[in-house]
Scaffold this motif. Sequence first.
Motif, PDB file in Angstrom:
ATOM      1  N   ASP A   1      29.696  38.807  18.880  1.00 24.17           N
ATOM      2  CA  ASP A   1      30.827  38.206  18.199  1.00 24.17           C
ATOM      3  C   ASP A   1      32.068  38.116  18.971  1.00 24.17           C
ATOM      4  O   ASP A   1      32.815  36.934  19.265  1.00 24.17           O
ATOM      5  CB  ASP A   1      31.128  38.811  16.959  1.00 24.17           C
ATOM      6  CG  ASP A   1      29.966  38.396  16.014  1.00 24.17           C
ATOM      7  OD1 ASP A   1      29.502  37.381  16.246  1.00 24.17           O
ATOM      8  OD2 ASP A   1      30.081  38.888  14.609  1.00 24.17           O
ATOM      9  N   PHE A   2      32.482  39.079  19.686  1.00 26.88           N
ATOM     10  CA  PHE A   2      33.787  39.150  20.457  1.00 26.88           C
ATOM     11  C   PHE A   2      33.594  37.919  21.571  1.00 26.88           C
ATOM     12  O   PHE A   2      34.634  37.449  21.743  1.00 26.88           O
ATOM     13  CB  PHE A   2      33.971  40.555  21.245  1.00 26.88           C
ATOM     14  CG  PHE A   2      34.355  41.552  20.434  1.00 26.88           C
ATOM     15  CD1 PHE A   2      34.419  41.533  19.011  1.00 26.88           C
ATOM     16  CD2 PHE A   2      35.249  42.825  20.954  1.00 26.88           C
ATOM     17  CE1 PHE A   2      35.126  42.564  18.407  1.00 26.88           C
ATOM     18  CE2 PHE A   2      35.543  43.597  20.183  1.00 26.88           C
ATOM     19  CZ  PHE A   2      35.488  43.683  18.697  1.00 26.88           C
ATOM     20  N   HIS A   3      32.518  37.902  22.166  1.00 29.78           N
ATOM     21  CA  HIS A   3      32.374  36.874  23.208  1.00 29.78           C
ATOM     22  C   HIS A   3      32.318  35.461  22.782  1.00 29.78           C
ATOM     23  O   HIS A   3      32.942  34.427  23.327  1.00 29.78           O
ATOM     24  CB  HIS A   3      31.135  37.087  24.343  1.00 29.78           C
ATOM     25  CG  HIS A   3      31.652  38.335  25.147  1.00 29.78           C
ATOM     26  ND1 HIS A   3      31.086  39.635  24.958  1.00 29.78           N
ATOM     27  CD2 HIS A   3      32.380  38.255  26.247  1.00 29.78           C
ATOM     28  CE1 HIS A   3      31.545  40.436  25.751  1.00 29.78           C
ATOM     29  NE2 HIS A   3      32.362  39.732  26.520  1.00 29.78           N
ATOM     30  N   SER A   4      31.879  35.422  21.462  1.00 28.05           N
ATOM     31  CA  SER A   4      31.972  34.075  20.643  1.00 28.05           C
ATOM     32  C   SER A   4      33.361  33.758  20.394  1.00 28.05           C
ATOM     33  O   SER A   4      33.703  32.518  20.428  1.00 28.05           O
ATOM     34  CB  SER A   4      31.050  33.979  19.621  1.00 28.05           C
ATOM     35  OG  SER A   4      31.567  34.753  18.559  1.00 28.05           O
ATOM     36  N   PHE A   5      34.141  34.465  20.147  1.00 27.40           N
ATOM     37  CA  PHE A   5      35.488  34.509  19.804  1.00 27.40           C
ATOM     38  C   PHE A   5      36.191  34.116  20.850  1.00 27.40           C
ATOM     39  O   PHE A   5      37.219  33.163  20.930  1.00 27.40           O
ATOM     40  CB  PHE A   5      36.144  35.715  19.252  1.00 27.40           C
ATOM     41  CG  PHE A   5      35.571  36.115  17.870  1.00 27.40           C
ATOM     42  CD1 PHE A   5      34.676  35.247  16.928  1.00 27.40           C
ATOM     43  CD2 PHE A   5      36.041  37.492  17.372  1.00 27.40           C
ATOM     44  CE1 PHE A   5      34.610  35.652  15.896  1.00 27.40           C
ATOM     45  CE2 PHE A   5      35.665  37.782  16.085  1.00 27.40           C
ATOM     46  CZ  PHE A   5      34.948  36.991  15.368  1.00 27.40           C
ATOM     47  N   VAL A   6      35.786  34.286  22.168  1.00 24.08           N
ATOM     48  CA  VAL A   6      36.437  33.956  23.449  1.00 24.08           C
ATOM     49  C   VAL A   6      36.144  32.437  23.660  1.00 24.08           C
ATOM     50  O   VAL A   6      36.984  31.733  24.040  1.00 24.08           O
ATOM     51  CB  VAL A   6      35.845  34.871  24.504  1.00 24.08           C
ATOM     52  CG1 VAL A   6      36.295  34.053  26.005  1.00 24.08           C
ATOM     53  CG2 VAL A   6      36.269  36.044  24.663  1.00 24.08           C
ATOM     54  N   SER A   7      35.019  32.077  23.544  1.00 25.32           N
ATOM     55  CA  SER A   7      34.757  30.749  23.600  1.00 25.32           C
ATOM     56  C   SER A   7      35.153  29.624  22.765  1.00 25.32           C
ATOM     57  O   SER A   7      35.478  28.682  22.927  1.00 25.32           O
ATOM     58  CB  SER A   7      33.059  30.388  23.255  1.00 25.32           C
ATOM     59  OG  SER A   7      32.540  30.728  22.200  1.00 25.32           O
ATOM     60  N   LYS A   8      35.629  30.218  21.348  1.00 24.87           N
ATOM     61  CA  LYS A   8      36.301  29.576  20.293  1.00 24.87           C
ATOM     62  C   LYS A   8      37.977  29.770  20.601  1.00 24.87           C
ATOM     63  O   LYS A   8      38.505  28.889  20.019  1.00 24.87           O
ATOM     64  CB  LYS A   8      36.124  30.114  18.903  1.00 24.87           C
ATOM     65  CG  LYS A   8      34.687  30.050  18.398  1.00 24.87           C
ATOM     66  CD  LYS A   8      34.665  30.676  17.265  1.00 24.87           C
ATOM     67  CE  LYS A   8      33.029  30.772  16.908  1.00 24.87           C
ATOM     68  NZ  LYS A   8      32.354  29.547  16.926  1.00 24.87           N
ATOM     69  N   GLY A   9      38.218  30.405  21.601  1.00 24.40           N
ATOM     70  CA  GLY A   9      39.712  30.265  22.016  1.00 24.40           C
ATOM     71  C   GLY A   9      40.644  31.354  21.259  1.00 24.40           C
ATOM     72  O   GLY A   9      41.618  31.254  21.246  1.00 24.40           O
ATOM     73  N   PHE A  10      39.979  32.203  20.494  1.00 20.62           N
ATOM     74  CA  PHE A  10      40.862  33.056  19.447  1.00 20.62           C
ATOM     75  C   PHE A  10      41.111  34.296  20.328  1.00 20.62           C
ATOM     76  O   PHE A  10      42.029  34.858  20.083  1.00 20.62           O
ATOM     77  CB  PHE A  10      39.752  33.421  18.410  1.00 20.62           C
ATOM     78  CG  PHE A  10      40.362  34.495  17.550  1.00 20.62           C
ATOM     79  CD1 PHE A  10      41.464  34.267  16.742  1.00 20.62           C
ATOM     80  CD2 PHE A  10      40.130  35.951  17.358  1.00 20.62           C
ATOM     81  CE1 PHE A  10      42.179  35.236  16.064  1.00 20.62           C
ATOM     82  CE2 PHE A  10      40.628  37.104  16.522  1.00 20.62           C
ATOM     83  CZ  PHE A  10      41.737  36.451  15.948  1.00 20.62           C
ATOM     84  N   LEU A  11      40.068  34.612  21.223  1.00 20.03           N
ATOM     85  CA  LEU A  11      40.352  35.998  22.140  1.00 20.03           C
ATOM     86  C   LEU A  11      40.518  35.482  23.484  1.00 20.03           C
ATOM     87  O   LEU A  11      39.650  34.459  23.964  1.00 20.03           O
ATOM     88  CB  LEU A  11      39.469  36.985  21.960  1.00 20.03           C
ATOM     89  CG  LEU A  11      39.519  37.876  20.882  1.00 20.03           C
ATOM     90  CD1 LEU A  11      38.342  38.819  20.855  1.00 20.03           C
ATOM     91  CD2 LEU A  11      40.539  38.637  20.594  1.00 20.03           C
ATOM     92  N   LYS A  12      41.211  36.287  24.444  1.00 21.18           N
ATOM     93  CA  LYS A  12      41.220  35.960  25.763  1.00 21.18           C
ATOM     94  C   LYS A  12      39.964  36.834  26.339  1.00 21.18           C
ATOM     95  O   LYS A  12      39.354  37.701  25.740  1.00 21.18           O
ATOM     96  CB  LYS A  12      42.451  36.601  26.379  1.00 21.18           C
ATOM     97  CG  LYS A  12      43.768  35.496  26.223  1.00 21.18           C
ATOM     98  CD  LYS A  12      44.707  35.963  27.184  1.00 21.18           C
ATOM     99  CE  LYS A  12      45.973  34.854  26.779  1.00 21.18           C
ATOM    100  NZ  LYS A  12      47.225  35.268  27.495  1.00 21.18           N
TER     101      LYS A  12
END
Length: 88
Positions: free
Chosen positions: A57-68
Amino acid sequence: MANHKSSEKRARQTIKRTERNRFYRTRLKNITKAVRVAVEAGDKEAALNAFKVANKDFHSFVSKGFLKKQTASRRVGRLAKLINKLSA
């Protein structure tokens, strides 16, 4: 209140983004908490399962632009460190 079409649109977009970010922020906290609770309970298998979900999930949040990217890596690394302490 917005007086121009463009400012009305910006207001609508802000509301959407706020809701979306609130969802991701809450999800992030819950995922992290699941790993920490499992580690505190001493349940390695539950901690590993929660960690797999967290990593994905953390890495999917990266692809969505939510996390760096580096932020996600740092958080995943810290959770991994906790789990490694558990097994030691």
